[in-house]
Design an enzyme around this catalytic site. Sequence first.
Site, PDB file in Angstrom:
ATOM      1  N   THR A 465     -13.210  -7.651  -5.196  1.00  0.00           N
ATOM      2  CA  THR A 465     -12.225  -6.631  -4.862  1.00  0.00           C
ATOM      3  C   THR A 465     -12.811  -5.474  -4.060  1.00  0.00           C
ATOM      4  O   THR A 465     -12.086  -4.736  -3.418  1.00  0.00           O
ATOM      5  CB  THR A 465     -11.634  -6.088  -6.169  1.00  0.00           C
ATOM      6  OG1 THR A 465     -12.720  -5.942  -7.105  1.00  0.00           O
ATOM      7  CG2 THR A 465     -10.644  -7.050  -6.750  1.00  0.00           C
ATOM      8  N   ILE A 626      -5.568   6.014  -1.864  1.00  0.00           N
ATOM      9  CA  ILE A 626      -6.325   4.827  -1.476  1.00  0.00           C
ATOM     10  C   ILE A 626      -7.781   5.235  -1.285  1.00  0.00           C
ATOM     11  O   ILE A 626      -8.096   6.130  -0.498  1.00  0.00           O
ATOM     12  CB  ILE A 626      -5.754   4.226  -0.178  1.00  0.00           C
ATOM     13  CG1 ILE A 626      -4.302   3.785  -0.380  1.00  0.00           C
ATOM     14  CG2 ILE A 626      -6.618   3.061   0.302  1.00  0.00           C
ATOM     15  CD1 ILE A 626      -4.086   2.732  -1.452  1.00  0.00           C
ATOM     16  N   PRO A 629      -9.507   2.290   2.516  1.00  0.00           N
ATOM     17  CA  PRO A 629      -8.379   1.620   3.175  1.00  0.00           C
ATOM     18  C   PRO A 629      -8.715   0.197   3.604  1.00  0.00           C
ATOM     19  O   PRO A 629      -7.836  -0.668   3.644  1.00  0.00           O
ATOM     20  CB  PRO A 629      -8.116   2.488   4.413  1.00  0.00           C
ATOM     21  CG  PRO A 629      -8.764   3.791   4.140  1.00  0.00           C
ATOM     22  CD  PRO A 629      -9.891   3.549   3.172  1.00  0.00           C
ATOM     23  N   LYS A 630      -9.982  -0.031   3.886  1.00  0.00           N
ATOM     24  CA  LYS A 630     -10.379  -1.339   4.373  1.00  0.00           C
ATOM     25  C   LYS A 630     -10.273  -2.406   3.273  1.00  0.00           C
ATOM     26  O   LYS A 630      -9.632  -3.441   3.448  1.00  0.00           O
ATOM     27  CB  LYS A 630     -11.814  -1.258   4.886  1.00  0.00           C
ATOM     28  CG  LYS A 630     -12.160  -2.340   5.822  1.00  0.00           C
ATOM     29  CD  LYS A 630     -13.363  -1.986   6.657  1.00  0.00           C
ATOM     30  CE  LYS A 630     -13.594  -3.126   7.623  1.00  0.00           C
ATOM     31  NZ  LYS A 630     -14.624  -2.793   8.594  1.00  0.00           N
ATOM     32  N   THR A 631     -10.911  -2.155   2.140  1.00  0.00           N
ATOM     33  CA  THR A 631     -10.843  -3.147   1.068  1.00  0.00           C
ATOM     34  C   THR A 631      -9.476  -3.114   0.375  1.00  0.00           C
ATOM     35  O   THR A 631      -9.025  -4.132  -0.153  1.00  0.00           O
ATOM     36  CB  THR A 631     -11.974  -2.939   0.040  1.00  0.00           C
ATOM     37  OG1 THR A 631     -12.053  -1.562  -0.295  1.00  0.00           O
ATOM     38  CG2 THR A 631     -13.307  -3.418   0.595  1.00  0.00           C
ATOM     39  N   GLY A 699      -4.139   2.223  -8.505  1.00  0.00           N
ATOM     40  CA  GLY A 699      -4.632   0.837  -8.659  1.00  0.00           C
ATOM     41  C   GLY A 699      -3.867  -0.128  -7.782  1.00  0.00           C
ATOM     42  O   GLY A 699      -2.650  -0.044  -7.660  1.00  0.00           O
ATOM     43  N   GLY A 701      -4.996  -3.782  -7.212  1.00  0.00           N
ATOM     44  CA  GLY A 701      -5.394  -5.194  -7.265  1.00  0.00           C
ATOM     45  C   GLY A 701      -4.257  -6.188  -7.330  1.00  0.00           C
ATOM     46  O   GLY A 701      -4.343  -7.273  -6.755  1.00  0.00           O
ATOM     47  N   GLU A 702      -3.218  -5.874  -8.046  1.00  0.00           N
ATOM     48  CA  GLU A 702      -2.177  -6.872  -8.294  1.00  0.00           C
ATOM     49  C   GLU A 702      -0.846  -6.582  -7.611  1.00  0.00           C
ATOM     50  O   GLU A 702       0.059  -7.413  -7.626  1.00  0.00           O
ATOM     51  CB  GLU A 702      -1.957  -7.007  -9.818  1.00  0.00           C
ATOM     52  CG  GLU A 702      -3.125  -7.679 -10.502  1.00  0.00           C
ATOM     53  CD  GLU A 702      -3.162  -7.396 -11.996  1.00  0.00           C
ATOM     54  OE1 GLU A 702      -3.389  -6.233 -12.371  1.00  0.00           O
ATOM     55  OE2 GLU A 702      -2.969  -8.330 -12.777  1.00  0.00           O
TER      56      GLU A 702
HETATM   57 MO1  MOS Z   1      -5.757  -9.604 -13.664  1.00  0.00          MO
HETATM   58  S1  MOS Z   1      -4.524 -11.200 -14.045  1.00  0.00           S
HETATM   59  O1  MOS Z   1      -5.409  -8.533 -14.901  1.00  0.00           O
HETATM   60  O2  MOS Z   1      -7.341 -10.174 -13.573  1.00  0.00           O
END
Ligand code: MOS
Length: 735
Positions: A465, A626, A629-631, A699, A701-702
């Site tokens: 990530t 953020i 911004p790149k990742t 956050g 990630g998802e």
């Molecule tokens: Mo995520 S499914 O909480 O790694």
Amino acid sequence: MTQKEVELKIGKPLDRVDGRLKVTGAARYAAEWKLENLAYGVAIQSTIPTGRVTTISVDRARQVSGVIDVFSYKNKPGTVSDEEDAREDAERLFLFQDNEIHYAGQIIALVVADNLTAARHAAKLVNIEYERESFQTDLSANLKHAKKPEDAEDHKRGDFKKAFLSAPVKVSQTYTTPMETHNPLEPFGVTAAWDGDELTLYDSTQGVYSTKQTVAKILKLAKEEVRVLSPFVGGGFGSKLTVWAHVPLAAMAARHLKRPVKLVLARNQMYGPVGCRPATVQTVSLAAENDGRLIAIKHEGISETSKFKDYIETVADGAFSIYPSEHALATHRIVPLDIGEATWMRAPGHATGSYALECAMDELAHELKMDPVEFRLKNWANKDYASDLPWSSNSLRECYRVAAEKFGWQNRNMQPGSKRDGSRLVGHGMATAFHSVWRNPASAKAIMHNDGTVVVQSATHDIGTGTYTALTLVAAEKLDLPAASIKVELGDSNLPYAPVSGGSTTMGSVGTAVAAVCESLLSNLISLAINDSKSPLHKKHADDVVARRGALCLKTDESVRETFEAIVRRTSTGQIEASVDSKPGDEEEKFAMSTFGAHFVEVSVDADLGKVRVERWVGAFDAGRIVNPKTARSQILGGVTFGIGMALLEHTLIDHNIGRIVNADIAEYHIPSHADVHDIDVIFLEPVDPHVNKLGIKGIGELGITGAAAAVANAVFNATGKRVRELPITLDKLL
Ligand code: MOS
């Protein structure tokens, strides 16, 4: 200008600090630790879903040159704790306690050899006979067995039934999503090495601390006796949040054999023993006034789970929260089946739930003859309807507007199936993205050395990530140092505590801890300088001193300065340290916290063959501040790509006659490849969120996968006039 020369701070794009290590192969992954006297394990898995092993013949396998041993329930290598706190994990992992089989793919034997070739060959020579039992692996055939999970509440507001019955415009539809398999690029692998009673696990995990604790419990070790190292992880997507059987089994074998054991699951061995996203059946019922105002929302989710561990795919939580409606009902039910453990995968609950909810929203907009964006703007929730709390920040309306504008949504055809480009039907769809924001306690330590460089430590993870890079940026901003002067250390359970890297919480939790520890380090440094007669800053006020380019100086006169290096050199230890333990405050009681976004998608569908192609994607996202911004953009690209996979390709197929997964490899389990992913335009709106945490990070990630499959499905409807309510949208469903 090189990156080093640019003033680094949060919000400046920074290349991955570990990029060179990765592309040169120098980054060490779990299966790449070269230990002396290493032995190689190969797992043997059950080919039947239920029953028991009656015979296991290992003689031929043992004769293979290089084979050391073959372990199974008959000769379990060591003991597993039966104490209360270990039992739950030991019993769900099936560590050769008995000969019972609970799902196809369960690890039932382990071959260990001097080399991998011998171990693999020997594994093929182990002959296993079974006594079979009846089994159930089909969710749709077992819906009558749906039960309310022990720890799930039904959420109710108002009187849904009454409101729905009397509403003028409504839809009620059932949507299904299939079982999916995480398929991280890096396989599941562990190397277990003992030094006396001390165990080191070189693992690929999203939780070095949780792995250490779980394995210590199972093997009856003190926590200090286990160390877990996982400095690089090639993807996890939720599947590496949990300890799976291969980890304690490798440790048990290594202890028994008195030599390190490496155990890697091959790609085709990952379908079953390391978790899956469970299939769901979801019914969404929505009702509105003629003007489009939502009155009633119901989301009923049913998901499959294994028979040995209840896992709830919480699909219905979003519907209860992010749209205003006086009347609402959200329920979760589970159906235990003879399958491997269901677990968190890529925005669990949110990704699956938003597919059904956002398709239903599209269906209702269509019934209302309203533009789907207008419909959503009309139903923007000015508070969280689940908790009745105000949002800590919410730029969802801006997400809709900005992304719609960039996409050119005003040119969309309202009439489904009416736009053609040669032999292809063209359609446009959109959907809302949303993901909960959580924060967990996290600790960090910072050490400044006498060359002015800083090491930042926390037992968090970089699961692909960009954690190394994002934490470098946080430290760079706080200490005004270039990236080259900062070293982030993570992925080691001996470092200060960090939570599992899941739920999109790492930067909000660990990033906040790193910011705090750098502030604390700086204040230690300042107090050393101002209290030291040898420093040009002697007797200055701490508040008047700031960090600038590797030195402390007066805010008002930068010529009064002293380098970090010089200050640290005068200390007796040659270094300065700071440690912090950070944790959330009471913000969760005062505010509802969520990320938001809006996806806009163009698809084309071959009118003769039904093949769907995603042509163009514009998404705008509110994830708070953020950091990089790149990742961050890469995170969204990954999420959207997974969304395309979920919409069009991914499906773990079980043959219900034999209870086995029949597409257990990435030739048959389809994920998007480069040719499936075209332009993805990512826009970040960065509302200032003073409540979520000190850095204002929500956050990311998802977030990208949430709503993504619905946006594709809605675009397919717009292109073809066909509403596919069963993922994935394969061509057979469109012909
Ligand atoms: Mo995520 S499914 O909480 O790694």
